[in-house]
Design a protein around this motif. Structure first.
Motif, mmCIF file in Angstrom:
data_model
loop_
_atom_site.group_PDB
_atom_site.id
_atom_site.type_symbol
_atom_site.label_atom_id
_atom_site.label_comp_id
_atom_site.label_asym_id
_atom_site.label_seq_id
_atom_site.Cartn_x
_atom_site.Cartn_y
_atom_site.Cartn_z
ATOM 1 N N LEU A 1 0.826 -1.208 0.000
ATOM 2 C CA LEU A 1 0.000 0.000 0.000
ATOM 3 C C LEU A 1 0.860 1.258 0.000
ATOM 4 C CD1 LEU A 1 -2.746 -1.138 2.538
ATOM 5 C CD2 LEU A 1 -2.876 -1.099 0.042
ATOM 6 N N GLY A 2 1.993 1.218 0.720
ATOM 7 C CA GLY A 2 2.882 2.376 0.746
ATOM 8 C C GLY A 2 3.471 2.665 -0.620
ATOM 9 N N THR A 3 3.892 1.628 -1.319
ATOM 10 C CA THR A 3 4.454 1.813 -2.657
ATOM 11 C C THR A 3 3.391 2.322 -3.625
ATOM 12 O OG1 THR A 3 6.016 0.005 -2.264
ATOM 13 C CG2 THR A 3 5.686 0.688 -4.541
ATOM 14 N N ALA A 4 2.192 1.729 -3.566
ATOM 15 C CA ALA A 4 1.120 2.152 -4.472
ATOM 16 C C ALA A 4 0.739 3.606 -4.228
ATOM 17 C CB ALA A 4 -0.089 1.239 -4.291
ATOM 18 N N LEU A 5 0.533 3.964 -2.954
ATOM 19 C CA LEU A 5 0.137 5.332 -2.631
ATOM 20 C C LEU A 5 1.272 6.315 -2.909
ATOM 21 C CD1 LEU A 5 -2.316 6.819 -1.521
ATOM 22 C CD2 LEU A 5 -1.314 6.637 0.768
ATOM 23 N N GLY A 6 2.504 5.900 -2.599
ATOM 24 C CA GLY A 6 3.652 6.773 -2.861
ATOM 25 C C GLY A 6 3.843 7.041 -4.344
ATOM 26 N N SER A 7 3.639 6.008 -5.171
ATOM 27 C CA SER A 7 3.786 6.205 -6.614
ATOM 28 C C SER A 7 2.765 7.214 -7.140
ATOM 29 C CB SER A 7 3.620 4.871 -7.345
ATOM 30 O OG SER A 7 2.295 4.387 -7.227
ATOM 31 N N ALA A 8 1.548 7.206 -6.536
ATOM 32 C CA ALA A 8 0.496 8.111 -6.989
ATOM 33 C C ALA A 8 0.734 9.538 -6.482
ATOM 34 C CB ALA A 8 -0.865 7.605 -6.527
ATOM 35 N N LYS A 9 1.091 9.680 -5.204
ATOM 36 C CA LYS A 9 1.211 11.010 -4.606
ATOM 37 C C LYS A 9 2.540 11.702 -4.946
ATOM 38 C CE LYS A 9 -2.790 10.926 -2.528
ATOM 39 N NZ LYS A 9 -3.871 11.835 -2.976
ATOM 40 N N LEU A 10 3.623 10.945 -4.994
ATOM 41 C CA LEU A 10 4.941 11.557 -5.193
ATOM 42 C C LEU A 10 5.347 11.619 -6.661
ATOM 43 C CD1 LEU A 10 6.901 9.866 -2.248
ATOM 44 C CD2 LEU A 10 5.767 12.102 -2.295
ATOM 45 N N PHE A 11 4.909 10.631 -7.458
ATOM 46 C CA PHE A 11 5.362 10.582 -8.847
ATOM 47 C C PHE A 11 4.219 10.748 -9.849
ATOM 48 C CE2 PHE A 11 8.406 8.197 -6.331
ATOM 49 C CZ PHE A 11 9.631 8.701 -6.767
ATOM 50 N N GLY A 12 2.985 10.868 -9.344
ATOM 51 C CA GLY A 12 1.866 11.036 -10.252
ATOM 52 C C GLY A 12 1.563 9.819 -11.095
ATOM 53 N N ILE A 13 1.985 8.648 -10.619
ATOM 54 C CA ILE A 13 1.790 7.395 -11.354
ATOM 55 C C ILE A 13 0.627 6.652 -10.728
ATOM 56 C CG2 ILE A 13 2.895 5.197 -11.967
ATOM 57 C CD1 ILE A 13 5.558 6.664 -11.841
ATOM 58 N N SER A 14 -0.026 5.801 -11.502
ATOM 59 C CA SER A 14 -1.225 5.112 -11.021
ATOM 60 C C SER A 14 -0.904 4.178 -9.857
ATOM 61 C CB SER A 14 -1.865 4.309 -12.161
ATOM 62 O OG SER A 14 -1.028 3.244 -12.550
ATOM 63 N N LEU A 15 -1.917 3.960 -9.036
ATOM 64 C CA LEU A 15 -1.790 2.996 -7.944
ATOM 65 C C LEU A 15 -1.456 1.605 -8.484
ATOM 66 C CD1 LEU A 15 -4.969 4.020 -5.893
ATOM 67 C CD2 LEU A 15 -2.592 4.463 -5.236
ATOM 68 N N ALA A 16 -2.043 1.274 -9.633
ATOM 69 C CA ALA A 16 -1.835 -0.052 -10.222
ATOM 70 C C ALA A 16 -0.372 -0.285 -10.543
ATOM 71 C CB ALA A 16 -2.695 -0.208 -11.471
ATOM 72 N N LEU A 17 0.292 0.715 -11.153
ATOM 73 C CA LEU A 17 1.709 0.545 -11.508
ATOM 74 C C LEU A 17 2.558 0.413 -10.252
ATOM 75 C CD1 LEU A 17 3.987 0.451 -13.555
ATOM 76 C CD2 LEU A 17 4.078 2.953 -13.497
#
Length: 684
Positions: free
Chosen positions: A228-244
């Motif tokens: 969950l941390g990686t998914a949320l971090g990718s979305a909030k910090l890098f603007g990448i989808s939760l799925a990726l």
């Protein structure tokens, strides 16, 4: 009483999914169909209870995360590289052609360009879950055809993840904003560097440390926090989808030796939230709209099922691989699933698709998934139909490996079906013994290996092609079938017996039912690897407990007779077997250690003259770790020598008395007492 809207919606969704999944499973359909139907039932377009779509969809986001984590955990570059020559270009071309077909159909319906592209992309991607289930149910997963299909899906997964990343970039109605694209690529690169450089070291290290605490709860919490941390971090910090983000987390964890434990621990979470995801997808389906547009539903379903099948078979004419491989891939890909849902859902969020258009995609998915298990029954029919079109079959059934064909005059040879682990060992031994042999194999790489060794071979599937007719079975001495698939083995045995009824056949079975089937088909010897492995463990166990070799052998043979009793068809055959066991029982080979109090210490073999006194012969002696066969008569017995005695039961027992004294007699209740060996009796 407190209002519990979240708990109420979860409960209703799971209960409905359970009932729906159980109902469709009873009629042989994948449970995913039941989950989607459950969503329709509790959705806003049907009477009765209406679930809170917003609440369930928010929970469904966890389903997407865990689904993508599962994809990442099972992602393997090694699997992809093994079939890269077919999977990488094949998946890419298939997705392009299927997308164009879907786009063309949407334009015929008058859809917008963005909606048509999303429809085409959704049609082009198959469900990994459905494909793997279909391959396993039809015993195709571990075949070269199944491995190619899995590699193809891995490539599709990679492309689908990339599509999900770039869909928001083109949210300006398809306009290419190179600044936005460049920024997205930089963010992806930065995320990749952070995860695959730092995360690749930190995440496995952290899991290793947590595993040493021996706390299952902490390990599970660590996995959930990482995911969950990686998914949320990718979305909030890098603007990448939760799925990726979830996919990358799974791909990194998969490189740890703890990945299997992670998969086992997270599986229940993945299944539960994935069910909620499928239910949330079903809730968006409007049955009234689908009924009013039944023609569109049928057209889209035909495109998914037949259109993708034809596209894949067409691609088979471009690649030098067996036709059977592309037939299996085409059948497996004739459906759409979870990635199509995610792509469609993203299209709705970006206003590319309307809710009704998304319902159409979901309807095509439900129909294709429901029919896919039955599509595998078309494999032999499709194979035969294509053979009846010589020009097409010649283009489809090709390979770039030319096996070393057997000589026309070859005879008394051993035909081996399958050059896997078992077949490879057999080929090695027969080659060393200069026994003529011929190997039939379905994998091109194995044919290349056989070519390098100069071993005659035939390329093809012996169960579903004419290749076995060229194996010279009329003059063969033996047929050995090493492949694990029982259904294919049964077909091969039947074909072989039709060609040469007198041919001796050794076949491999993976179940007790398979033993019966292969016996009925005419196999002379059947080997059940699990049974033989269990008997080997049993034998070593009894020998370590100092039971005599004769007794151990008799017991294991009795078990074999019980399990393989289908091979004993007549009283005469059974009596012959008993005579053989009796003959074996008459010869007793025993190893024993000479104790310090033995009267033989200091005597030579000739002085002890054991054979004259007892009738047993000393055939070997072990001293200081070295074995001497047929020791000389001048050999002097020493303490701790181990000697091998051979003779019938009474001879050996008399020799043991001479060497170490009278053994203890145990009354067994039978007429003949069982004489237990002393603790120092060992059988190597």
């Amino acid at each position: 009483m407190h209002e519990l809207p979240i708990l109420l919606n979860i409960t209703i969704a799971l209960v409905a999914a359970f009932i729906g999944g159980l109902a469709v499973r009873k009629i042989g359909l994948p449970p995913i169909v039941g989950y989607l139907l459950a969503g329709i039932v509790i959705g806003p377009f049907t009477p009765g209870f209406i679930g809170d779509i917003a609440t369930i969809q928010e929970l469904a986001e966890l389903g997407v995360i865990f689904l993508m984590l599962g994809v990442g955990l099972h992602f393997s570059f090694d699997d992809l590289l093994k079939v890269r020559d077919i999977a990488i270009p094949g998946a890419l071309l298939q997705m392009i052609l299927a997308t164009l077909a879907g786009f063309g159909l949407s334009r015929f319906w008058g859809w917008s360009v963005p909606a048509g592209i999303v429809l085409g992309l959704a049609v082009s991607v198959a469900s990994t879950v459905v494909l793997l289930r279909g391959l396993m149910d039809n015993s195709l997963l571990n075949t070269p055809h199944g491995q190619a299909a899995v590699g193809w899906l891995v490539m599709e997964d990679i492309l689908s993840v990339m599509i999900l990343v770039f869909m928001p970039v083109f949210s300006g109605h398809g306009e290419f904003n190179w600044t936005v694209i460049g920024t997205t690529l930089l963010k992806i690169a930065a995320f990749g560097i952070v995860m695959f450089v730092l995360g690749k070291k930190f995440i496995p290290w952290l899991l290793e440390r947590i595993a040493h605490t021996r706390s299952r709860e902490l390990f599970l919490l660590a996995v959930l926090a990482i995911t969950l941390g990686t998914a949320l971090g990718s979305a909030k910090l890098f603007g990448i989808s939760l799925a990726l983000g979830a996919f990358v987390a799974g791909a990194i964890i998969s490189q740890s030796h703890l990945s299997h434990q992670v998969g086992a621990d997270i599986n229940s979470f993945k299944d539960a939230f994935a069910v909620l995801f499928f239910v949330s997808v079903g809730m968006l389906v409007n049955p009234v709209f689908l009924w009013q547009n039944l023609g569109l539903v049928v057209a889209l379903s035909l495109l998914i099922i037949l259109g993708k099948l034809i596209i894949t078979l067409f691609l088979g004419t471009l690649f030098p691989h067996p036709a059977q491989t592309f037939i299996v891939i085409a059948i497996g890909l004739s459906q759409i699933g979870e990635f199509s849902f995610i792509l469609g859902q993203e299209g709705v969020l970006l206003n590319y698709l309307s809710a009704d258009q998304y319902s159409l995609i979901l309807a095509g998915s439900i129909i294709s998934i429901a029919l896919n298990p039955f599509m595998y029954r078309l494999v032999p029919l499709l194979n035969q139909w294509l053979r009846n079109v010589p020009f097409l079959w010649k283009r489809l059934d090709r390979h770039d490996v030319r096996p070393i064909l057997p000589e026309s005059g070859i005879k008394d040879h051993v035909v081996i079906i399958g050059y896997g682990q078992v077949g490879c060992h057999l080929v090695d031994v027969l080659e060393m013994l200069h026994v003529p042999q011929l190997v039939i194999e379905t994998e091109a790489a194995q044919i290349e290996a056989l070519n390098k060794r100069g071993i005659p071979s035939l390329f093809g599937d012996a169960a579903n092609s004419e290749v076995i007719k060229f194996a010279r079975l009329e003059t063969a001495a033996l047929l050995v079938i090493t492949i694990p698939d029982e259904s294919s083995t049964a077909l091969i045995v039947t074909s072989a017996k039709d060609i040469n009824p007198n041919l001796r056949v050794i076949a491999r079975a993976s179940s007790m039912e398979g033993i019966n089937t292969l016996t009925e088909r005419g196999a002379n010897h059947i080997v059940h690897p699990e049974l033989e492995g269990g008997l080997e463990i049993l034998s070593h166990t009894l020998l370590e407990l100092n039971f005599p070799l004769r007794e151990v052998h008799q017991y294991t043979e009795a078990i074999r007779h019980d399990r393989y009793n289908t091979t004993i068809n007549t009283p005469e055959e059974f009596n012959t077997l008993q005579d053989m066991l009796t003959f074996i029982d008459a010869i007793d080979i025993t190893w024993t250690k000479i104790p310090a109090e033995s009267p033989l210490i200091g005597q030579s073999l000739s002085e002890a003259n054991i054979r004259a006194h007892t009738g047993a012969s000393i055939v070997a002696l072990i001293r200081d770790g070295h074995i001497t066969a047929n020791p000389k008569s001048s050999t002097i017995f020493e303490i701790a020598d181990r000697i091998g005695l051979i003779g019938d039961h009474d001879n050996v027992e008399a020799a043991l008395q001479l060497i170490r004294g009278t053994p203890k007699v145990i009354e067994t209740g039978d007429e003949t007492p069982f004489i237990a060996p002393s603790p120092d009796t060992q059988i190597p």
